[in-house]
Design a protein around this motif. Structure first.
Motif, short mmCIF file in Angstrom:
data_model
loop_
_atom_site.label_atom_id
_atom_site.label_comp_id
_atom_site.label_asym_id
_atom_site.label_seq_id
_atom_site.Cartn_x
_atom_site.Cartn_y
_atom_site.Cartn_z
N ALA A 1 -3.06 0.37 0.50
CA ALA A 1 -2.72 1.78 1.35
C ALA A 1 -4.51 2.03 1.88
CB ALA A 1 -2.19 2.73 0.60
N PRO A 2 -4.53 2.39 3.15
CA PRO A 2 -5.79 3.07 3.32
C PRO A 2 -6.31 4.17 2.42
CG PRO A 2 -4.62 2.45 5.48
CD PRO A 2 -3.70 2.44 4.17
N ASP A 3 -5.06 4.88 2.15
CA ASP A 3 -5.59 6.09 1.32
C ASP A 3 -5.79 5.84 -0.30
OD1 ASP A 3 -3.14 5.75 0.97
OD2 ASP A 3 -2.32 7.53 1.39
N SER A 4 -5.63 4.87 -0.71
CA SER A 4 -5.62 4.37 -1.97
C SER A 4 -4.54 4.97 -2.78
CB SER A 4 -7.11 4.75 -2.59
OG SER A 4 -8.13 4.20 -1.92
N SER A 5 -3.53 4.99 -2.33
CA SER A 5 -2.25 5.43 -2.81
C SER A 5 -1.55 4.14 -3.58
CB SER A 5 -1.12 6.20 -1.86
OG SER A 5 -0.83 5.37 -0.88
N TRP A 6 -1.81 3.08 -3.28
CA TRP A 6 -1.47 1.89 -3.99
C TRP A 6 -2.27 0.86 -3.67
CZ3 TRP A 6 0.61 -1.67 -0.43
CH2 TRP A 6 0.89 -1.36 0.92
N ALA A 7 -2.27 -0.40 -4.27
CA ALA A 7 -2.65 -1.55 -4.05
C ALA A 7 -1.65 -2.78 -4.79
CB ALA A 7 -4.08 -1.85 -4.65
N VAL A 8 -1.42 -3.70 -4.17
CA VAL A 8 -0.71 -4.92 -4.52
C VAL A 8 -1.40 -6.01 -4.52
CG1 VAL A 8 1.30 -6.54 -4.05
CG2 VAL A 8 1.70 -3.95 -3.47
N LEU A 9 -1.54 -6.58 -5.99
CA LEU A 9 -2.61 -7.86 -6.18
C LEU A 9 -1.77 -9.10 -6.59
CD1 LEU A 9 -5.03 -5.90 -8.41
CD2 LEU A 9 -4.93 -6.05 -6.06
N GLY A 10 -2.36 -10.18 -6.04
CA GLY A 10 -1.69 -11.56 -6.39
C GLY A 10 -2.63 -12.39 -6.90
N GLY A 11 -1.97 -13.52 -7.88
CA GLY A 11 -2.75 -14.58 -8.55
C GLY A 11 -2.89 -15.55 -7.42
N SER A 12 -3.49 -16.80 -8.06
CA SER A 12 -3.86 -17.81 -7.05
C SER A 12 -2.65 -18.43 -6.49
CB SER A 12 -4.67 -18.65 -7.77
OG SER A 12 -4.11 -19.56 -8.72
N THR A 13 -1.48 -18.24 -6.82
CA THR A 13 -0.32 -18.83 -6.24
C THR A 13 0.23 -18.02 -5.05
OG1 THR A 13 1.27 -17.53 -7.48
CG2 THR A 13 0.75 -19.58 -8.60
#
Ligand SMILES: [Fe+2]
Length: 332
Positions: A228-240
């Motif tokens: 989210a541009p407002d830093s309210s969440w981030a979703v991260l992924g691994g190399s898969t």
């Protein structure tokens, strides 16, 4: 609890995906029964010497590890201190296990970490895997591990005493062979309430969101899939490329630490049938989510840890809607 304070240059362990969650529990037998009969995982091992149990449907050697909370020091093989005195006194997250491609990528990351001055908590030989443990800046423990054999069940026997000892990552040349199963056969638990395929991701609440996000990208080496541009969440992924971790900022009623772990269901039918069986069993979900990004059910384990069973849409993360603010912690 020791925590790392330095988040040096690009160490980037760059794991493939989330392999397991390991939790301290108030009553090991009670939790093993819950993760079997409700979460729908099969018990494969009790490591009696450290009061631990492990469950899987076959995706990896374990999707979930449970360890009796006690605060006592846990000693592994060879006098190796596995859990320091005072740690694990109460129920809660022990660590997340992040799967590496192979031992060589693990050791290469270890050498970058050492060169960068990162505090390595411990290095462990679990026989079926080699592992490096690192605290994030907020005290959450991560295990980066490489499988060392395909036949993990030869180590994870139903009754084991002590499995793990110390590992010196630089003692011998690491193997470049990868031992994880690329397409494992999944064995659903036929009489369980929910019947997930595998653990999918975890969600953490950050006291210092930018700092924790920097750690998980620069040190853990996960990639930002959406944020989210407002830093309210981030979703991260691994190399898969799979969704591995959601980060959320602390907020009223949303304390720092583990928010939930998520298990992937096969399809909508698995969710509908699981929900019906839950209600028949007297398990009332905390939340049933019907959203363009996913359908899911949240329940709590015997210690109050939140577990999600989810069917994610192909459009996952793409279509947040007005009014989603209250749902943000549950959408990750
Ligand atoms: Fe682990």
């Amino acid at each position: 609890m020791s925590t790392i304070t330095q988040a040096p240059a690009k160490v980037r362990f760059a794991p493939r995906r989330l392999g397991h969650a390991n939790v301290f529990v108030g009553d090991l037998d009670r939790s093993m029964a819950f993760y079997g009969s409700v979460v729908g995982l099969t018990e494969v091992c009790r490591e009696r010497g450290i009061e631990a149990g492990f469950l899987t449907n076959g995706n990896t050697h374990h999707d979930v590890g449970c360890m009796q909370a006690s605060g006592a020091r846990r000693i592994g093989r060879d006098g190796h201190v596995q859990i320091h005195e005072g740690r694990g006194a109460r129920a809660g997250l022990n660590h997340f296990g992040l799967e590496m491609e192979n031992e060589a990528t693990l050791v290469a990351a270890y050498e970058r970490a050492k060169a960068a001055g990162l505090d390595i908590h411990r290095t462990t030989d679990h026989q079926l895997s080699h592992s490096i443990y690192v605290f994030d800046p907020e005290g959450n423990l991560l295990e980066f591990y490489a499988d060392m054999m395909k036949e993990w069940w030869t180590v994870f026997k139903p009754e084991a005493d002590l499995i793990s000892g110390e590992w010196n990552p630089t003692a011998t040349a690491p193997t470049t062979q990868s031992f994880y199963h690329p397409d494992p056969e999944i064995n659903e638990v036929a009489d369980a309430v929910f019947r997930p395929l595998r653990i999918a991701h975890a969600a953490l609440v950050a006291r210092d969101f930018p700092k924790l996000l920097a750690f998980y990208t620069d040190v853990a080496g996960l990639d930002v899939l959406r944020a989210a541009p407002d830093s309210s969440w981030a979703v991260l992924g691994g190399s898969t490329g799979a969704h591995t971790l959601t980060l959320l900022p602390e907020a009223p009623g949303r304390p720092a630490g583990l928010h939930h772990t998520t298990f992937q269901l096969k399809d909508d039918r698995a969710l509908d049938e699981g929900l019906a069986r839950a209600r028949t069993a007297g398990i009332e979900p905390e939340l049933v989510l019907e959203h363009p990004t996913k359908r899911s059910v949240f329940v709590k384990d015997p210690d109050g840890m939140r577990i999600e069973f989810a069917v994610e849409r192909a459009s996952a993360f793409a279509r947040r809607q007005p009014g989603d603010e209250a749902l943000v912690p549950y959408l990750g």
